[in-house]
Design an enzyme around this catalytic site. Structure first.
Site, PDB file in Angstrom:
ATOM      1  N   HIS A   1     -10.065  21.524  -1.737  1.00 57.93           N
ATOM      2  CA  HIS A   1      -9.820  21.363  -2.363  1.00 57.93           C
ATOM      3  C   HIS A   1     -11.548  20.989  -3.577  1.00 57.93           C
ATOM      4  O   HIS A   1     -12.100  20.323  -2.800  1.00 57.93           O
ATOM      5  CB  HIS A   1     -10.091  19.493  -2.454  1.00 57.93           C
TER       6      HIS A   1
ATOM      7  N   GLU B   1     -12.515  20.021  -6.109  1.00 59.87           N
ATOM      8  CA  GLU B   1     -13.429  19.019  -7.102  1.00 59.87           C
ATOM      9  C   GLU B   1     -14.055  17.766  -6.220  1.00 59.87           C
ATOM     10  O   GLU B   1     -15.133  17.216  -6.541  1.00 59.87           O
ATOM     11  CB  GLU B   1     -12.007  18.236  -7.872  1.00 59.87           C
TER      12      GLU B   1
ATOM     13  N   CYS C   1      -4.625  24.569  -2.537  1.00 61.09           N
ATOM     14  CA  CYS C   1      -4.858  24.190  -1.334  1.00 61.09           C
ATOM     15  C   CYS C   1      -2.717  24.596  -0.589  1.00 61.09           C
ATOM     16  O   CYS C   1      -2.288  25.687  -0.859  1.00 61.09           O
ATOM     17  CB  CYS C   1      -4.455  22.851  -1.430  1.00 61.09           C
TER      18      CYS C   1
ATOM     19  N   GLY D   1      -0.395  19.211  -2.093  1.00 66.81           N
ATOM     20  CA  GLY D   1       0.654  18.954  -2.371  1.00 66.81           C
ATOM     21  C   GLY D   1       0.682  18.363  -0.343  1.00 66.81           C
ATOM     22  O   GLY D   1       0.043  19.504   0.223  1.00 66.81           O
TER      23      GLY D   1
END
Length: 450
Positions: A399, A401, A281, A254
């Protein structure tokens, strides 16, 4: 734009955009032309070093409140496909590029990036010397800025940008979270990605996702690893989440200042020890805040798909995708436990020192027991991952992914599944093998690579 650049463009089919200005709060000015929607946008300027994935960057909710500079010079050459978007619409304030391609060439392209930005109301400027701009940000740090196609008065723009709000202290999450709970399953995976991705695993786990600005590809990664998701707003009470009897809880990425997202880290504090937790994150920062960590604002942040991170448990280096401007201080979580930290009693200021020693240090935290530093950024020595040893929880700053970016950290989805299974060795994974998990890469029916 220089006269030679103007002459070169005049000899092509590329249309000339309206004049635009980029003005930083320290008085630095860059002139260019509009390549998105007309207007005036204020925000904190930062740069992203990825070589591709511009639509994923533009639609990443973590960029709420920011003006993004792309360091790769030509942007838009393969167009836009809506299935690659990470949210329904962009959250960033403006985009800055060196050159915007108006005529993309790709079998997947649905429209040009410039047309997409104009349709979504995103102000954008091209013709900027992005190399000089990025060097300036690296030297002087992130700061407020404005991109305008409406006002060409530098003094007036400078006055306005200095009066604009700062990203620090503002809750950007409230503007990018969801309004209510919803489910996300294999039926939500983009069909157009089927040419590259294998079928998802059968759902085995019920997971609640705190939507702090989650990217769609992160939800896809959780589903692919066997999770059936219920996505809830950023401030959902922990009691409501526990009443759903989930196998695990995920705290998402976020935007903005983690200090301003109090409702989320207060829920994380209630959930730690009650249910397996995985945070990335901002979620990593939320778990660190719940444990009492101090948060540092980075000079120019980590934004891009090429950040080296050392896994202190294995010694291996992962090339990672990152997007954050704040970072928790491992040293603030507690005193070192010498017998679990290679005999050390004093914290290292630069966490890369632990990699050189071959040690994954552990602290004694007053709230949640022992916490291990698992990952370290090799560019600046900041904390990139924690594992809670006395409660089932872990987190990383990057991250896994990787949309866009590399797949070195894909194993963290597998680790979360193993954590929910109750395995103590959940992080003991061969990342070189797992990074290819879930990809087809043109495999034939016989299993051979085409």
């Amino acid at each position: 734009m220089s006269k030679i650049a103007e002459k070169m463009r005049a000899a092509t089919s590329k249309p000339a955009g309206a004049p635009a200005l980029l003005v930083l709060e320290d008085g630095t000015v860059f002139a260019g032309t509009s390549c998105g929607a007309p207007g005036e946008a204020f925000g904190e300027i930062c740069f992203n070093t990825s070589l591709e994935g511009y639509l994923e960057i533009v639609t990443d909710p973590s960029y709420a409140g920011q003006i993004v500079v792309l360091t790769y010079p030509q942007v838009g050459n393969y167009g836009v496909n809506a299935d690659d978007a990470q949210a329904e619409r962009p959250a960033l304030r403006a985009l800055v590029v060196r050159d915007m391609c108006p005529t993309p060439s790709s079998w997947r392209s649905q429209e040009s990036l410039g047309d997409y930005l104009a349709r979504e109301g995103v102000v954008a400027i091209e013709g900027v010397d992005t190399r000089a701009l990025v060097r300036h940000i690296r030297d002087y740090g992130v700061q407020r800025a404005v991109v305008s196609t409406e006002d060409t008065d530098v003094a007036a723009l400078l006055e306005k940008v200095r009066k604009s709000p700062s990203l620090v202290g503002e809750n950007q999450v409230v503007g990018v979270s969801c309004d209510g709970a919803y489910s996300y399953t294999a039926a939500n995976l983009p069909a157009s990605h089927g040419f590259a991705l294998a079928a998802p695993a059968e759902p085995r786990f019920k997971v609640v996702v705190y939507h702090c600005g989650v990217k769609r590809s992160i939800l896809d990664g959780l589903v692919a690893s066997g999770c059936e998701l219920t996505v809830v707003p950023w401030d959902t009470p922990a009691e409501e989440v526990l009443a759903m009897s989930p196998d695990g809880v995920f705290l998402s990425n976020g935007p903005g200042d983690p200090e301003a997202v109090g409702e989320t880290y207060r829920q994380a504090e209630k959930l730690l020890g009650k249910v397996p937790l995985f945070g990335i994150c901002l979620g990593h920062q939320m778990m660190a805040k719940a444990a009492g960590a101090e948060i540092d604002k980075l000079k120019f942040g980590h934004h891009g798909g090429n950040h080296p991170v050392q896994n202190l448990l294995t010694g291996r280096v992962e090339v990672t995708a990152q997007n954050h401007g704040f970072c928790p201080r491992f040293q603030s979580l507690g005193a070192l436990v010498p017998e679990l930290s290679g005999g050390a009693t004093e914290h290292a200021e630069d966490l890369r020192e632990w990699g050189r020693r071959g040690v994954a240090p552990v602290v004694a935290n007053e709230r949640f027991g022992r916490i291990r530093l698992t990952h370290v950024n090799l560019d600046d020595g900041t904390a990139e991952g924690f594992a809670f040893l006395d409660v089932p929880a872990f987190s990383v700053q990057y991250h896994p992914e990787a949309a866009p970016g590399p797949t070195d950290a894909h194993y963290l989805f597998t680790a979360f599944a193993r954590l929910m299974e109750g395995r103590e060795d959940y992080l003991d994974i061969d990342i070189a093998t797992d990074r290819l998990s879930g990809w087809k890469f043109g495999s034939t029916a016989e299993g051979e690579v085409a």
